[in-house]
Design a protein around this motif. Structure first.
Motif, PDB file in Angstrom:
ATOM      1  N   ASP A  44      -1.171   0.783  -0.347  1.00 60.97           N
ATOM      2  CA  ASP A  44      -1.265   1.953  -1.308  1.00 60.97           C
ATOM      3  C   ASP A  44      -2.700   1.930  -1.824  1.00 60.97           C
ATOM      4  N   GLN A  45      -2.780   0.831  -2.430  1.00 60.37           N
ATOM      5  CA  GLN A  45      -4.172   0.728  -3.339  1.00 60.37           C
ATOM      6  C   GLN A  45      -5.420   0.916  -2.381  1.00 60.37           C
ATOM      7  N   ARG A  46      -5.531   0.090  -1.079  1.00 59.78           N
ATOM      8  CA  ARG A  46      -6.432   0.379  -0.100  1.00 59.78           C
ATOM      9  C   ARG A  46      -6.581   1.977   0.100  1.00 59.78           C
ATOM     10  N   LEU A  58     -15.835  -0.428   4.854  1.00 62.60           N
ATOM     11  CA  LEU A  58     -16.514  -1.492   4.254  1.00 62.60           C
ATOM     12  C   LEU A  58     -16.450  -1.523   2.989  1.00 62.60           C
ATOM     13  N   TRP A  59     -17.004  -0.287   2.448  1.00 63.04           N
ATOM     14  CA  TRP A  59     -16.876  -0.234   0.991  1.00 63.04           C
ATOM     15  C   TRP A  59     -15.588   0.186   0.360  1.00 63.04           C
ATOM     16  N   ALA A  60     -14.675   0.358   1.131  1.00 62.32           N
ATOM     17  CA  ALA A  60     -13.359   0.562   0.461  1.00 62.32           C
ATOM     18  C   ALA A  60     -12.653  -0.950   0.220  1.00 62.32           C
ATOM     19  N   ALA A  61     -13.083  -1.851   1.435  1.00 62.63           N
ATOM     20  CA  ALA A  61     -12.773  -3.192   0.905  1.00 62.63           C
ATOM     21  C   ALA A  61     -13.475  -3.860  -0.042  1.00 62.63           C
ATOM     22  N   LEU A  62     -14.757  -3.617  -0.273  1.00 59.33           N
ATOM     23  CA  LEU A  62     -15.765  -4.076  -1.366  1.00 59.33           C
ATOM     24  C   LEU A  62     -15.162  -3.354  -2.757  1.00 59.33           C
ATOM     25  N   LEU A  63     -14.798  -2.247  -2.838  1.00 63.60           N
ATOM     26  CA  LEU A  63     -14.258  -1.557  -3.987  1.00 63.60           C
ATOM     27  C   LEU A  63     -12.740  -2.312  -4.340  1.00 63.60           C
ATOM     28  N   HIS A  64     -11.986  -2.287  -3.300  1.00 65.52           N
ATOM     29  CA  HIS A  64     -10.487  -2.950  -3.489  1.00 65.52           C
ATOM     30  C   HIS A  64     -10.832  -4.454  -4.126  1.00 65.52           C
ATOM     31  N   THR A  65     -11.529  -5.126  -3.504  1.00 68.64           N
ATOM     32  CA  THR A  65     -11.729  -6.494  -4.031  1.00 68.64           C
ATOM     33  C   THR A  65     -12.455  -6.610  -5.389  1.00 68.64           C
ATOM     34  N   PHE A  66     -13.162  -5.652  -5.587  1.00 63.96           N
ATOM     35  CA  PHE A  66     -13.972  -5.565  -6.986  1.00 63.96           C
ATOM     36  C   PHE A  66     -13.077  -5.044  -8.031  1.00 63.96           C
ATOM     37  N   VAL A  67     -12.088  -4.250  -7.657  1.00 59.40           N
ATOM     38  CA  VAL A  67     -11.073  -3.620  -8.591  1.00 59.40           C
ATOM     39  C   VAL A  67     -10.182  -4.646  -8.946  1.00 59.40           C
TER      40      VAL A  67
END
Length: 223
Positions: free
Chosen positions: A131-133, A166-175
């Motif tokens: 859901d978050q991704r 790619l950026w969704a994964a980066l944003l998810h990890t960052f958040v």
């Protein structure tokens, strides 16, 4: 005549009692005895609904997820047409960050769901993670000029734009990391600092030319 019992209401009362325990003690505190005491029931009465702790916790986790959706989704899904796309996206993502008392409480509840999923892994993987991704994927897609996905089934599928993934994964990890810092070291990371860091990351997302008509950011549909 025997008194009629509203079983749905009684289950809801148990869920509310268990959520109060989660906020005090975490998921480990959700036991048959503990929830019965919190709700003012006997353990025998509670076992009429849940035969063991596993069944109780499974119900509580679902009730917690439903509670969070009722609380968070209306805020995340409200129309956002003012300001830059970066600002619109940032205000959506901030609904998932523990920036105030309400969202810190919600973060604690999400953490309990994640803990349950870790202890009881499902074949389809973590529902909360997916859901978050999906949320982060939609936010990045908006920044790159794509139309929002309206089909709940497609919202959790990989986006055809590789940069979005790619950026969704980066944003998810960052958040996730930023949320942990806000909870665990609030004296080091303020709400203002968190907002600045988030917007800095969002501005770094590479932009292709965006369609002129793309003016609104929407969060992903939930199914």
């Amino acid at each position: 005549m025997p008194r009629l019992v509203d079983h749905d209401r009684r289950r809801a009362e148990l869920g509310e009692a268990a959520i109060r325990i989660i906020l005090r003690e975490g998921l480990a505190g959700v036991t048959v005895r503990g929830v019965a005491a919190e709700a003012g029931w006997s353990t025998g009465s509670l076992r009429h609904y849940f035969s063991n702790q596993h069944a109780l916790q499974a119900y509580v986790v679902q009730a917690t997820a439903d509670t969070l959706r009722r609380r968070v989704l209306p805020r995340a899904q409200r129309p956002r047409t003012g300001g830059s796309v970066v600002e619109q996206v940032a205000t959506i993502v901030e609904e998932m960050l523990p920036l105030d008392d309400e969202r810190r409480e919600e973060y604690a509840l999400w953490s309990a769901i994640v803990e349950w999923e870790r202890l009881h892994p499902q074949e389809e993987g973590s529902v909360s993670w997916n859901d978050q991704r999906a949320l982060h994927r939609q936010c990045i897609a908006a920044l790159r000029g794509h139309e929002p996905v309206r089909d709940p089934g497609q919202a959790t599928a990989p986006h055809p734009d590789a940069e979005v993934e790619l950026w969704a994964a980066l944003l998810h990890t960052f958040v996730d990391g930023l949320a942990a810092q806000l909870m665990n070291t609030p004296s080091q990371v303020s709400a203002g600092t968190a907002g600045h860091l988030l917007r800095s990351l969002l501005r770094a997302v590479p932009r292709p030319e965006q369609p002129a008509h793309h003016t609104e950011v929407e969060s992903p549909p939930q199914g």
